[in-house]
Every structure is written in structure tokens, then in C-alpha cells.
Design a protein around this motif. Structure first.
Motif, PDB file in Angstrom:
ATOM      1  N   LYS A  42      -2.915  38.946  -5.072  1.00 38.85           N
ATOM      2  CA  LYS A  42      -3.591  40.092  -4.462  1.00 38.85           C
ATOM      3  C   LYS A  42      -3.307  40.120  -2.958  1.00 38.85           C
ATOM      4  CE  LYS A  42      -8.018  42.053  -3.732  1.00 38.85           C
ATOM      5  NZ  LYS A  42      -9.275  41.537  -3.248  1.00 38.85           N
ATOM      6  N   ALA A  43      -3.358  38.927  -2.355  1.00 41.08           N
ATOM      7  CA  ALA A  43      -3.087  38.840  -0.917  1.00 41.08           C
ATOM      8  C   ALA A  43      -1.681  39.331  -0.620  1.00 41.08           C
ATOM      9  CB  ALA A  43      -3.261  37.406  -0.448  1.00 41.08           C
ATOM     10  N   GLY A  44      -0.727  38.890  -1.468  1.00 41.05           N
ATOM     11  CA  GLY A  44       0.654  39.309  -1.266  1.00 41.05           C
ATOM     12  C   GLY A  44       0.798  40.813  -1.400  1.00 41.05           C
ATOM     13  N   TYR A  45       0.117  41.369  -2.382  1.00 35.04           N
ATOM     14  CA  TYR A  45       0.178  42.808  -2.625  1.00 35.04           C
ATOM     15  C   TYR A  45      -0.356  43.576  -1.422  1.00 35.04           C
ATOM     16  CZ  TYR A  45      -0.755  47.251  -4.904  1.00 35.04           C
ATOM     17  OH  TYR A  45      -0.798  48.562  -5.221  1.00 35.04           O
ATOM     18  N   LEU A  46      -1.515  43.090  -0.930  1.00 44.24           N
ATOM     19  CA  LEU A  46      -2.142  43.729   0.231  1.00 44.24           C
ATOM     20  C   LEU A  46      -1.192  43.686   1.420  1.00 44.24           C
ATOM     21  CD1 LEU A  46      -4.933  44.922   0.738  1.00 44.24           C
ATOM     22  CD2 LEU A  46      -5.612  42.747   1.703  1.00 44.24           C
ATOM     23  N   TYR A  47      -0.577  42.527   1.609  1.00 39.76           N
ATOM     24  CA  TYR A  47       0.354  42.365   2.718  1.00 39.76           C
ATOM     25  C   TYR A  47       1.526  43.329   2.581  1.00 39.76           C
ATOM     26  CZ  TYR A  47       3.895  40.234   5.660  1.00 39.76           C
ATOM     27  OH  TYR A  47       4.877  40.033   6.573  1.00 39.76           O
ATOM     28  N   PHE A  48       2.026  43.419   1.360  1.00 43.91           N
ATOM     29  CA  PHE A  48       3.160  44.294   1.079  1.00 43.91           C
ATOM     30  C   PHE A  48       2.828  45.734   1.461  1.00 43.91           C
ATOM     31  CE2 PHE A  48       6.165  46.504  -1.680  1.00 43.91           C
ATOM     32  CZ  PHE A  48       7.300  45.752  -1.454  1.00 43.91           C
ATOM     33  N   VAL A  49       1.660  46.191   0.982  1.00 39.36           N
ATOM     34  CA  VAL A  49       1.254  47.567   1.269  1.00 39.36           C
ATOM     35  C   VAL A  49       1.125  47.782   2.772  1.00 39.36           C
ATOM     36  CG1 VAL A  49      -0.628  49.209   1.042  1.00 39.36           C
ATOM     37  CG2 VAL A  49       0.109  47.878  -0.928  1.00 39.36           C
TER      38      VAL A  49
END
Lengths: 214, 652, 305
Positions: B160-167
Motif C-alpha cells: 500500500k505504501a508503495g502504491y501511495l508513493y507511486f501515485v
């Protein structure tokens, strides 16, 4: 320049605004307001335009009413009648103090914008007057307790008086208008006290009835 | 320039080698660490020489015959290169013992590969000399760091953290694209040089867009939401690099845009300063409320970015109000803080990494008493904490001192500059006090007292490369704190590369200031020695006894009764409750012999809280309405492609 | 220079004496005779003669606490103009250094308290970390005020020679607020009533005293002496502000300075005698008042200058 009397007094007035925002109990708030009343009424002595005999007496009477009689009567009233001592803030004390600072800054700014010529001798006079008006309004808005609201009203009235002294170097009637407002405040206080007494006694009555039942 | 490219090549080559050698765990690690650190060292050496000679160097290549990839190293890029290579060098060394799961050899190899790409791309971003090169390196940097964030992809939280960072990094990049697009619309060239010829209103829009874009990378409030999620997820040395270096690339972007736009309106300074003040204060307030050690440190990055922005803001106000001394003080203080923060934040993340490595937990309230077993980690962590609080004689003080002096120069000015300076100084003071509260909490709860759970009981601190890198950085904190001269010169060199129109910046007043700092630190250290001598004198031949802590009359104290981090921070958080609403969860205690109970608390980040209502929900609403496009029919999709091609041909 | 060093030494040596005046005033209001004026020296001598007991929970940081807090207190005094004389050291920006040095002392006092694993000391530490945040903001507000008036950023530009008189001439009435504001900071930073009651018997309600519960012997002596020095630092500034006169005859200058100091210490004693300690959640508001006053003084000077 060192310790100019009018400016010193007016600084004290502004200080009392801050303290009134910070005080959480009615007695404290009343004391602050009494102090403010006395100090505000002292201003005409130092401005020193047409301070003839009548003027001095007039100012003394104002001082007496504003600084002693009104606060005393409220104080005695809340002593006698069981009114909540908390001022019941809607906006918290810390926030109120910071708001107070903001109000003073705003008042200074506004008074500079208005730039009234006749009072340019006393730079702090007009900002203080406006600050008092706005601060009184703030107390009315941000406190739930009725007495605290009345005190806010009195603060506004002090502000009006100061505006009066600034403009009415010759026009006495504005000062008289101030006195008129004093009386109005007195009436309001009385009304509220009466109402409170009534409600309190009602409360006391029901409590008594309940004890009788047991 | 060739030296620089050689170092980049070595770094990337090391990354590829680690992929090839993935089966040989030990060998792969040695090769990767060696070549990465060698490349970093070379690059560092080169950058320092360039910075000191204050020369400028450029190179360009044709790419696809259409675009040219242009690179340039001036004082500003050289300064950031120093930061990048210095911290990455130490982080790579640290990783040698940190990455010790031989069962995950392939994953480790992939991690080294992306790490090398990250270092290289960061270096390329700060040397990029046109928009294409810049955006290309920028995207590589974002993507490589994304893969590092999801290193532990098994845990859904990390994904989830990675996804948030990506966005976030791509929305940010979109804003930068928009800013560059506006510039391109006016100038018709991808070069940076023509940017100051666009109209002034366009400049303001470009600056605000790029401030949002770069700010979301730098972690400026309210675009920082990804940061406290992504930084703890990555391995600790990567957190150190991300927190210490990568977010500074965002700062580089802001400064670079400011320089390129060459438009000195007070508005820019005010925007940057206010953003700095807000991030600074809220960052540290949220940090104070965290229970996770690495999340806490991540929030401190938000705070320090705030301090850096305050410095830059003071600098910009100084420029716009024509006060060169204030401008140079503000900018050089800000730049020096970039360097300082990268150093002490790395120490802290590495210390946290050591704690996590040995105890297996990041929860602050589960630890305690680690200083007794982990002497070096504890000592370096305390040094890092003192530095981050900005206390003398450590490096954080030096940069804050410069920013303060710059701010006080602004007190002499009028109107908005005066108000802004008051704002900056007071918030710096408050940030300092809050940081002190926060780090006494961390040091006190994690490293001191008694172990609160079993995890903290049997620990050691093996891993010589980890200890060595922490010691190097902690030493740097002290060295810069006492002898800041050379480093201040470096940051002033970077300032003079901004081309602020003051010509050569005189070093003389700053030389005096650094001498004063050195002198004051010396006075303190000498008196410290004297006091230690006095204390030693009075303790000669005295009886020293050991006994339990005085429990104020209570005779059976247990480790559970210690003050926890949550209670430590509670009263301060209450003061800031309008900005940091606290969620508490605990059942009412009932009866004379109450059951076992619990207490949970969570400090809400208002940016995160409002992001959902203000951005996420409306976006979801719009996309919901567009769902009919996704029909599921393959013929329709081919139709879309056809339509797209026709439209494109039509436009071209 | 020699004179400054002698004054510095005298300040450290005499700081305990002045604190005793405060106790005497409190005793007078309590209807007691009170301890002798040299009581603090007796206590210090007693402490320095003793050995120490260390808690098994503690580490080296616990021993560093007293050393660093004392060192920071005496280093700060080196930058302080005493009785209008030039301090031993002075440079542009020394005030910031001083404030942060005190921060360093506080960091280690707190760290030493957290080192003992005692819940009470943790509680005290949390409060010690909280209140000075607002104090620091108020201090910087006062600095902004002084900077606005003088254009300097060093203590010697405010408190040496006739600089203080000049300050009054420039500032006028707002300086009164600065004095009150500074007095509030003094009370808070030195843990006096109404912020903290050093004489209370309940550990739960203390701030500073509870943090040093586990220190003993010379360590405790250093802490005590350090806190006397810290109080002396603040009192000197207030004393200089209320009696800013500069005399040609130095004996007269010293007399007025000591008089000012006595007034300040008596005022602290009076405050302690007539005001009860505030509830802990009221303290921030009290300290915020000092910030408000300083801010307010700055606004008014904007009008004047």
C-alpha cells in the motif's frame, strides 16, 4: 519619550484585553474589566484638553461608575446568586489569546488606514479604542456565560468611550452618550440577574421538593 | 565531466554485476558494495573538486536524433552531488551487514540493482541541463525508488505504501510536466536557458506548478502523505537515502526553477516560507505522536524540509527586498541544512535500522534500555538526535544559526518582509523546542530505562560495517558542528551559482560567523572538560553504590510502569489538537478488580484525513462515470486503438 | 577582561546566596524565621562531601546530565553582561547560541531523568519538555523586539553601559511588558511557583525537582549550583531592565545592580508566597501570556518607530 503617560495607560488597556481573553473565571474577568474601566476613564486627565472644574468632576464620576460601581454590582450579584463561575468558552483560552493578538494587529492596521487627523498626537489611542470594540465583540461571540457576555459588552462600551475622548475634545455629547450606554449596560445586568435569581430559586425549589419527598 | 560519467558508469555497472552474480550471495554483496562505494567515492571526490574550483562543466548527447540529452555541473549541482554521493557512499557500506538474509539472494541482488540506478538517476537529475534530460532522470529516480520501497512486498502494508508513493510521485511529475509544458508553449525549446523570457504571470503559474510537483517529492505539507508510509517500508539504508537525499532533489528542483525563472517577486519567497513554516511545525507535531520509530523519523523529514524551505524563503525574501546579506544567509543556511539533514537523518535511520534488525520491532513503546547493550548505536543515535534538535555544538545548530541570522536581518525590513521574518523566527524556535521534546522521547523510551518487552532484552550490535558507517556520520555531525568553515564555504559556492546578480558573494562576514561558532563551541567544550575535571576531583576515593531506582515510596516497580512515549507526548499533542486530532481507544475500567485492559491511540494527519474527502472521492466519482469505456469486448478495444491512431495522425 | 572574569566567578559563587533571599521572603510570609542566608552553601558543601548512589537502570547519560546542564549554565554566564560590564565573550548572534545551549542542558537533564526508568521522573521530563517550547517562542519574540530597537543580536548590545537606558528611550512603555514577559519566563524556566512548586512534597506534581530525584552527592550539587546560576542569569537581565542606570563611579553601579537583584529575588519570593501553583493544564496559558506580551510590545513599537 520615556514612559509617555497616555501611551503607558493605553498599553495597560490593551494588556487588560489580553488578560480578559485568558481568564477562565467570572471574578477574574470582572477584576480585569474593573481595572480596564478605571484605566480607560483616566485617559482624559492626561490628554488634558479643556480640563476645567466641570470636566474633572465629570471624568471622576465616569471613573467611579465605570471602574467601581458597575464591576462591584456585578461581582456582588454573582456572589449572591449561584451563577456558574466558569465563563464557558466556545473558543478555547489559548486560541483566544492568539486571536486577541491578531485582533490588536488588525486594529492597529485599521486605525492606520482610517488616519484621523485630530488624534495623531496619541498614536495608540485610536488603535486601542478599535481593539476594545472588536475584543468586546469577540467576548460576546466566544463566551457562553451570560455575565461574561455582559462584560464583553462593557468592554465594547469602554471602547466607545475611548473613541469619544479621541474625537470629542469639544463635543461632550458623545461622552454623555457613553454614560447613557453605561446605564443601558446596568439595566441589562439587572435584567439578567433577575432572570438568574428567578431560575436559581426555581432550581432550589425543585431540589427542596425532592428532598421533601424522600 | 568525464570523471562524473565514469563514476556513474561504475555505479550502474556494479548494479548489473550484482544481478549477474545473484546466486553467489557473499560475492554478489561484496562486488556490489565495492563498486557502488567506489563509484560514489569517485563521484564525491570529483564533485568536491568542482565545487571548490567553482568551475562549470557541460556535455550533451543526441538521443533518437530528435532530443538532445544535455548535462551541466555548476556550483548548485556540485553541492547536491556532494550530498548525494556522500550519503549514498555511507549507506552502501552500511548495507553490507544489513542485508544478511542469504536466503533472499536474488531479492538482495535486485535491490542493489535498483539502488545503483537510484544513485545514478539522482546524480543525473541534478546535472540535467534541459527538460527532456531532467524529466527522464526524474522518472527513473521515482521508479527505481518505488521498487526499493516495495522491497518487502509480502506485507500488504508495504504494498500500500508503495502504491501511495507511486501515485504521489506521478501526480507530482504531472505538475512538473505541466510547468515545463507552459514554458515550452512560450519558448518552443526544451532548453532551460530561455525560461526567464516568458511573461511574468506565466512565471508565477510555472513556479506554483513546479512547487507543487517538486514539493510532493520533497514532502512539503500537504503533499507529504506518501512520505511517512513509504520511508518506513524500505530497508533502513534505503530509508536513509530516500529521507536524506532523494527528497532533497525536490528542494533542488524548487531552487533550480527559482533560478531559471529569474523573477524576484516577494510572492515566491512568501509561498516558500509559509509552506516551510507549516511543514516544519506540523511535521514535528505529527512526529511526536508516532509510535513507529521509522515513521517518526519520516515525519521529521517533513519538519526538516520545512526548515530548509524557511531558509530558502528567507533567502528569496532577501532577494526581492534587495538585501544581499539576508539573501545569502537564508540560501546558504538552507543549503547547509540540506547537507546537515542528510547526515544526521542517515545516522538516525541507520540507528533505527540497527534497532529493527536486532529486536525485530519498530514500535517505540515496546523497546527500552537498549543503550546498555548497544553502546555505539545508542551513542551515535543520541548524537544524531542532538544534531536534529539543532543544539550546539552539532551540525544542525550551524545551519539553523545561519537561518536565524538571516531571519533577523529581515526584522529590520518593513511590511510583509518584517511580518514574514517574525513568522519564520518564531516558528523556528517552536520547531526547535518540539524537536527536542520528540527526540528526548525517542532517546528516553527506546534507549534508556528498562526493556519494556522481551524483544528488547537480548540484543547485541554486531555488524562492523553498520557500526562504522554510523560512527562516520556521527563524527561528521560533530565535525561540522565545531568546524563549519569549509562546509559553509561550500554552500556559499552553491549560492553564488544561483546567479542572483550580486556578482561574487563576499566570504568575509561569513568567515567571522563561522569563527564565532567554532569559538563558542570551543568555549563550551573547554568548560565541559573543566567541569568533568571538577567532578572527577570530588569523586576521588568516594564510595559509589548501586541500587534500584527510587520509586517514590513504591517498592515493587516493574518495567511496565515506566513512562511510555505516548504519555510523554500526550500533553504537547493536546495543545496542538486542532491540527493533530487524536483517536483514542480504550475500554472503561470497571469494578474493583478490573480485567486486563488496553490503550490505543493514533494521531491523525489532517492532510491524510482531508485528502480522502477533497481529492480521492471526487476523483473516484468522476472515474465511476467513465466506467462504461471499459466494456470487456475486445473488438471495442481495437476500435479504441484505431480511433486513437486516427486522431493522432490527424493532429500530427 | 580580568574584571569580567572576576565578575563571572563572583556570579557563580554568589548565586546561591541570592536564592536564599527568596527563601527568606517565603519564610517571612509563612510566619517562620526561615533558614539562614547561607543555607545553600551549607547544602552544597554537604552534597560535595558525600558519595553517590546510582540506580542500576542508569547508563553514562545519567552521569552526563548534571555535567552538561551545569556546564551550559556557567557557559551562558560567560556571555552575560553583569552589572553593565562587558561579558567575557560576546559576538553577533550570541543570544541564539545561549538559548540553544540552554536547550542542550535541558536535553541532558531530561535524558538523565528518562534514564532512571522511574514513572515519576518520566512525568516530570514530559512537562520539562513541554513548557519551555512556549518559553522559547516568547524569548525569541523578545529578541525580535530588541533587534528591532537596536539592530544588534548580542546581549552586550542590550545590557552593557548605557545601552539599557538607550533601550528604554527607544522602547518606552512597551518595555514594561517585556519586563513582565521576561519575569514570567524566569518563573517558568526556573520552575518557580506558579508553574512548579519546588517545595511540594508530592512527586506527582513536580516538574524539575522530580527529575533529579535519583541524583545524589556531587552530581546533585552540580545540578543545584547550575540551577542557581540559571536563576541568576535571568534575574540579572530583569534587574538590569528595571534599574538601567549607568554610573561613572563603579561602586555605585554595583550597588544599584545588587539592589536590582535583591528586588527581583524578593519579587520571586513574593510571587511564591501570594500565588498558588496553577493546575498543570493552566500553565501553558500562563506561559502563552508572556509570549503575547512580547508580541504585543513588538506591535506597539511598530507604531512608535
Amino acid at each position: 519619550m520615556i514612559l509617555h503617560p497616555v501611551d503607558t495607560i493605553l498599553s495597560l488597556v490593551l494588556l487588560s484585553v489580553l488578560f480578559s481573553f485568558g481568564s477562565s473565571r467570572l471574578p477574574g474577568l470582572i477584576k480585569v474589566l474593573a481595572f480596564q474601566g478605571i484605566v480607560v476613564s483616566m485617559v482624559p486627565f492626561f490628554i488634558g484638553h479643556d480640563m476645567n472644574g466641570g470636566g474633572i468632576v465629570f471624568t471622576f464620576v465616569t471613573l467611579l461608575i465605570r471602574g467601581i460601581i458597575i464591576p462591584m454590582s456585578i461581582y456582588i450579584a454573582i456572589k449572591k446568586v449561584a451563577i456558574k463561575r466558569e465563563v464557558e468558552p466556545i473558543i478555547g483560552y489559548h486560541a483566544s489569546i492568539l486571536c486577541g493578538l491578531g485582533l490588536i494587529v488588525a486594529a492597529t492596521y485599521i486605525s492606520r488606514q482610517l488616519n484621523i487627523v485630530s488624534i495623531s498626537d496619541y498614536k495608540l489611542l485610536f488603535p486601542t479604542a478599535i481593539a476594545l470594540l472588536v475584543a468586546g465583540m469577540f467576548l460576546l461571540m466566544a463566551r457562553r456565560n451570560a455575565i461574561a457576555m455582559v462584560l464583553g459588552y462593557i468592554m465594547m462600551e469602554n471602547g466607545i468611550y475611548l473613541v469619544g475622548t479621541t474625537i470629542s475634545i469639544r463635543a461632550r455629547h458623545i461622552v454623555e452618550f457613553g454614560i447613557l450606554l453605561d446605564v443601558l449596560a446596568g439595566v441589562m445586568i439587572m435584567a439578567i440577574i433577575l432572570q438568574n435569581i428567578k431560575r436559581t430559586f426555581d432550581d432550589v425549589d425543585t431540589a427542596n421538593l425532592r428532598t421533601l419527598k424522600e | 565531466m568525464s570523471q562524473f560519467f565514469m563514476s556513474i558508469l561504475i555505479i550502474v555497472f556494479g548494479g548489473f554485476l550484482s544481478l549477474i552474480l545473484a546466486r553467489q550471495f557473499k560475492l554478489m554483496k561484496m562486488v556490489a558494495v565495492f563498486s557502488l562505494s567506489a563509484g560514489c567515492f569517485w563521484g564525491l571526490f570529483d564533485a568536491v573538486t568542482k565545487l571548490m574550483q567553482s568551475g562549470s562543466d557541460a556535455a550533451s548527447f543526441k538521443y533518437l536524433n530528435v532530443f538532445s540529452l544535455a548535462f551541466q555541473i555548476d556550483g548548485l549541482s556540485a553541492f547536491f552531488l556532494v550530498v548525494i554521493f556522500a550519503v549514498c557512499l555511507v549507506a552502501v557500506i552500511y548495507s553490507f551487514h544489513y542485508m544478511d538474509h542469504s536466503g533472499e539472494a536474488v531479492r538482495t541482488a535486485v535491490h542493489y540493482f535498483f539502488f545503483s540506478i537510484l544513485i545514478a538517476s539522482m546524480a543525473l537529475v541534478v546535472t540535467a541541463a534541459n527538460m527532456i534530460t531532467f524529466m527522464l532522470s526524474w522518472e527513473i529516480m521515482s521508479l527505481s525508488s518505488f521498487f526499493l520501497v516495495i522491497y518487502n512486498y509480502e506485507s500488504s502494508e508495504n504494498r500500500k505504501a508503495g502504491y501511495l508513493y507511486f501515485v504521489f510521485s506521478h501526480v507530482g511529475a504531472m505538475f512538473i510536466f505541466a510547468a515545463f509544458g507552459i514554458v515550452y508553449g512560450y519558448t518552443g525549446s526544451f532548453g532551460f536557458g530561455a525560461m526567464d523570457s516568458i511573461p511574468e504571470t506565466a512565471k508565477i503559474v510555472v513556479f506554483i506548478f513546479s512547487f507543487i510537483g517538486f514539493g510532493s517529492k520533497a514532502g512539503v505539507f500537504p503533499f507529504h502523505v506518501w512520505l511517512p508510509h513509504a520511508h518506513p517500508a524500505a530497508p533502513s539504508h534505503i530509508s536513509a537515502v530516500m529521507s536524506g537525499v532523494m527528497i532533497k532533489i525536490g528542494i533542488y528542483g524548487i531552487v533550480k526553477m527559482y533560478t531559471l525563472l529569474n523573477f524576484h517577486t516577494p510572492l515566491f519567497g512568501n509561498i516558500v516560507l509559509v509552506a516551510g513554516v507549516v511543514s516544519g511545525i506540523l511535521g514535528v507535531v505529527y512526529a511526536l505522536g508516532q509510535h513507529d520509530l521509522k515513521r517518526l523519523l519520516a515525519y521529521h523529514s517533513v519538519e526538516n524540509i520545512g526548515i530548509i524551505l524557511i531558509g530558502l524563503g528567507i533567502g528569496m525574501i532577501g532577494v526581492s527586498s534587495g538585501n544581499p546579506l539576508m539573501a545569502v544567509l537564508g540560501f546558504s543556511g538552507g543549503f547547509l541544512h540540506v547537507l546537515n539533514h542528510s547526515i544526521f537523518k542517515s545516522v538516525l535511520f541507520m540507528g533505527a535500522g540497527m534497532v529493527l534488525h536486532k529486536t525485530g520491532t519498530r514500535t517505540i513503546d515496546a523497546l527500552g534500555g537498549l543503550l546498555k547493550k548497544m553502546k555505539i548505536t545508542g551513542a551515535t543515535f543520541i548524537i544524531g538526535s542532538l544534531a536534529i534538535c539543532g543544539l550546539p555544538p552539532f551540525n544542525g545548530f550551524v545551519s539553523e544559526f545561519f537561518i536565524y541570522i538571516g531571519g533577523f536581518k529581515g526584522i529590520g525590513l518593513e511590511n510583509s518582509a518584517f511580518v514574514m521574518s517574525i513568522f519564520a523566527i518564531i516558528s523556528l524556535a517552536v520547531i526547535g523546542g518540539l524537536a527536542l521534546a520528540c527526540f528526548t522521547k525517542v532517546v528516553g523510551v527506546v534507549f534508556q530505562g528498562e526493556p519494556r518487552t522481551k524483544a528488547a532484552v537480548n540484543v547485541d550490535e554486531k555488524g562492523s560495517t553498520m557500526l562504522a558507517s554510523m560512527l562516520i556520520l556521527a563524527g561528521a555531525c560533530i565535525f561540522i558542528g565545531i568546524f563549519p568553515g569549509a562546509f559553509i564555504q561550500m554552500s556559499i559556492k552553491a549560492v553564488s551559482a544561483l546567479g542572483l546578480g550580486y556578482g561574487h558573494v563576499p566570504l568575509e562576514p561569513f568567515g567571522q560567523m563561522t569563527a564565532n561558532i567554532t569559538f563558542a563551541a570551543m568555549v563550551f567544550l573547554v568548560s565541559l572538560l573543566v567541569v568533568i575535571a571538577i567532578r572527577w576531583f570530588y569523586y576521588r576515593g568516594k564510595t559509589i553504590t548501586k541500587s534500584g531506582t527510587w520509586g517514590c515510596g513504591f517498592t515493587q516497580p516493574t518495567a511496565k510502569m515506566q513512562y511510555t512515549g505516548s504519555s510523554y507526548a500526550a500533553s504537547i499533542l493536546e495543545f496542538f489538537s486542532p491540527a493533530a486530532p487524536l483517536d483514542e481507544d480504550h475500554p472503561k475500567i470497571k469494578g474493583r478488580f478490573p480485567e486486563k485492559t488496553y490503550y490505543k491511540s493514533h494521531v491523525n494527519d489532517i492532510a491524510e484525513l482531508n485528502m480522502k474527502g477533497v481529492i480521492v472521492n471526487p476523483v473516484l466519482f468522476i472515474f465511476d462515470k467513465l466506467r462504461w469505456i471499459q466494456h470487456g469486448d475486445i473488438h471495442l478495444y481495437i476500435g479504441y486503438i484505431l480511433l486513437a491512431i486516427v486522431l493522432l495522425l490527424f493532429f500530427i | 577582561m580580568i574584571e569580567s572574569i572576576i565578575l563571572w566567578l563572583l556570579a557563580i559563587l554568589l548565586a546561591p546566596f541570592f536564592s536564599a533571599i527568596m527563601f527568606k521572603v517565603k519564610a517571612f510570609f509563612g510566619g517562620r524565621k526561615g533558614s539562614p542566608l547561607l543555607i545553600n552553601y551549607y547544602t552544597l558543601i554537604k552534597l560535595f562531601k558525600k558519595g553517590s548512589v546510582y540506580s542500576t537502570s542508569t547508563t553514562a547519560v545519567f552521569k552526563l546530565g548534571p555535567i552538561i546542564s551545569f556546564t551550559s549554565a556557567i557557559t551562558v554566564l560567560m556571555f552575560l553582561p553583569i552589572a553593565g560590564h562587558h561579558p567575557i565573550f560576546s559576538f553577533n548572534g550570541d543570544v541564539i547560541f545561549i538559548l540553544y545551549l540552554m536547550g542542550l542542558g535541558r536535553f541532558f537533564t531530561i535524558a538523565a531523568a528518562m534514564d532512571t526508568a522511574s514513572p515519576f521522573e518520566g512525568m516530570g521530563a514530559a512537562r520539562e519538555a513541554y513548557f519551555p517550547i512556549i518559553c522559547e517562542a516568547a524569548m525569541f519574540m523578545i529578541l525580535i523586539f530588541f533587534y528591532r530597537l537596536t539592530g544588534h543580536l548580542q546581549l552586550s548590545a542590550y545590557f552593557t553601559g548605557d545601552n539599557t537606558i538607550a533601550l528604554w528611550n527607544l522602547g518606552g512603555a512597551p518595555l514594561l511588558f517585556i519586563v513582565i514577559s521576561f519575569f514570567i519566563i524566569l518563573l517558568t524556566e526556573n520552575s518557580r511557583v506558579p508553574v512548579d512548586d519546588p517545595a511540594t512534597h508530592l512527586e506527582l506534581t513536580m516538574i524539575h525537582e522530580v527529575m533529579v530525584l535519583d541524583h545524589s552527592g556531587p552530581d546533585l550539587g552540580l545540578i543545584e549550583l547550575g540551577s542557581f546560576c540559571k536563576l541568576f542569569f535571568y534575574s540579572t537581565i530583569v534587574s538590569r531592565l528595571i534599574l538601567p542606570f549607568d554610573f561613572k563611579i563603579s561602586a555605585m553601579g554595583y550597588f544599584v545592580f545588587v539592589l536590582g537583584l535583591i528586588i527581583v529575588y524578593v519579587a520571586i519570593g513574593l510571587t511564591e508566597s501570594v500565588i498558588a501553583r496553577y493546575r498543570m493544564d493552566k500553565v501553558p496559558q500562563f506561559v502563552l501570556t508572556s509570549f503575547a506580551l512580547a508580541f504585543f510590545a513588538t506591535i506597539i513599537t511598530l507604531e512608535f518607530i
